[in-house]
Design a protein around this motif. Structure first.
Motif, PDB file in Angstrom:
ATOM      1  N   GLY A  78      19.356   5.096 -19.014  1.00 33.03           N
ATOM      2  CA  GLY A  78      19.760   4.799 -17.646  1.00 33.03           C
ATOM      3  C   GLY A  78      19.366   3.371 -17.379  1.00 33.03           C
ATOM      4  O   GLY A  78      18.576   2.785 -18.126  1.00 33.03           O
ATOM      5  N   VAL A  86      20.106  -0.350  -7.472  1.00 36.64           N
ATOM      6  CA  VAL A  86      20.948   0.239  -8.509  1.00 36.64           C
ATOM      7  C   VAL A  86      20.156   1.255  -9.324  1.00 36.64           C
ATOM      8  O   VAL A  86      19.030   0.982  -9.733  1.00 36.64           O
ATOM      9  N   SER A  87      20.740   2.434  -9.516  1.00 31.45           N
ATOM     10  CA  SER A  87      20.212   3.413 -10.463  1.00 31.45           C
ATOM     11  C   SER A  87      21.414   4.087 -11.087  1.00 31.45           C
ATOM     12  O   SER A  87      22.154   4.815 -10.420  1.00 31.45           O
ATOM     13  N   GLN A  88      21.629   3.815 -12.369  1.00 29.52           N
ATOM     14  CA  GLN A  88      22.871   4.215 -13.018  1.00 29.52           C
ATOM     15  C   GLN A  88      22.570   4.959 -14.312  1.00 29.52           C
ATOM     16  O   GLN A  88      21.828   4.472 -15.163  1.00 29.52           O
ATOM     17  N   LYS A  89      23.141   6.129 -14.480  1.00 30.68           N
ATOM     18  CA  LYS A  89      22.987   6.861 -15.740  1.00 30.68           C
ATOM     19  C   LYS A  89      23.826   6.206 -16.833  1.00 30.68           C
ATOM     20  O   LYS A  89      24.902   5.683 -16.564  1.00 30.68           O
ATOM     21  N   VAL A  96      29.593   2.543 -19.063  1.00 32.29           N
ATOM     22  CA  VAL A  96      29.767   2.696 -17.615  1.00 32.29           C
ATOM     23  C   VAL A  96      29.832   1.310 -16.984  1.00 32.29           C
ATOM     24  O   VAL A  96      29.286   0.337 -17.517  1.00 32.29           O
ATOM     25  N   THR A  97      30.537   1.197 -15.873  1.00 37.71           N
ATOM     26  CA  THR A  97      30.562  -0.068 -15.134  1.00 37.71           C
ATOM     27  C   THR A  97      30.166   0.203 -13.683  1.00 37.71           C
ATOM     28  O   THR A  97      30.439   1.277 -13.144  1.00 37.71           O
ATOM     29  N   PHE A  98      29.511  -0.782 -13.095  1.00 37.29           N
ATOM     30  CA  PHE A  98      29.104  -0.660 -11.703  1.00 37.29           C
ATOM     31  C   PHE A  98      28.962  -2.056 -11.124  1.00 37.29           C
ATOM     32  O   PHE A  98      28.866  -3.045 -11.856  1.00 37.29           O
TER      33      PHE A  98
END
Ligand SMILES: [Cu+2]
Length: 144
Positions: A78, A86-89, A96-98
């Motif tokens: 993560g 921001v907290s992204q798995k 993944v993109t964010f």
């Protein structure tokens, strides 16, 4: 000219300058600015290395960051960037993109937010806690 008139004009100039400073200059620094730039960054969780690559990024304050995070591992990671909310798995073997904005100048540290184990990498012990990095946001506001 009457000295009281001069004093009143002086006071008006000083107060006016203060209003401009607080309204324009200080707000930019305190609330952040927007460059309108979308900066595309890619970070990779290297396979069986417990390492983000790269570990450092340089951007400008006010940039919007479009981040692509690639997990090469067969297990989950993560990415958390607390200063940007921001907290992204990063699920195993996925991309993944964010997006987020770096409104303020300074450092935005990031780290792996999923306990992901540990191991030997070329004779060096590495693990979850070694998965750290930082995004440096350059200030665009004059400080003097
Ligand atoms: Cu990890």
């Amino acid at each position: 000219m009457n000295k009281y008139v001069i004093l009143i004009i002086l006071a008006a100039v000083i107060i006016g300058a203060g209003v401009v400073y607080r309204g324009v200059i200080q707000d930019d620094a305190a609330k952040g600015i927007d460059t309108g730039v979308v900066r595309e960054l890619t970070v990779i969780a290297k396979k069986n290395e417990w390492r983000f690559v790269p570990e450092e990024f340089e951007v400008n304050q006010g940039d919007t960051i479009k981040m692509t995070a690639i997990n090469e591992d067969d297990y989950d990671h993560g990415i958390a960037i607390e200063a940007a909310g921001v907290s992204q798995k990063m699920p195993a073997n996925s991309t993944v993109t964010f997006e987020f904005k770096v409104t303020k100048a300074g450092d935005y540290p990031f780290y792996c937010s999923v306990p992901c184990g540990e191991g030997e990498v070329n004779g060096v012990h590495r693990g979850h806690v070694d998965m750290i990095g930082v995004i440096h946001a350059r200030s665009l506001v004059e400080t003097e």
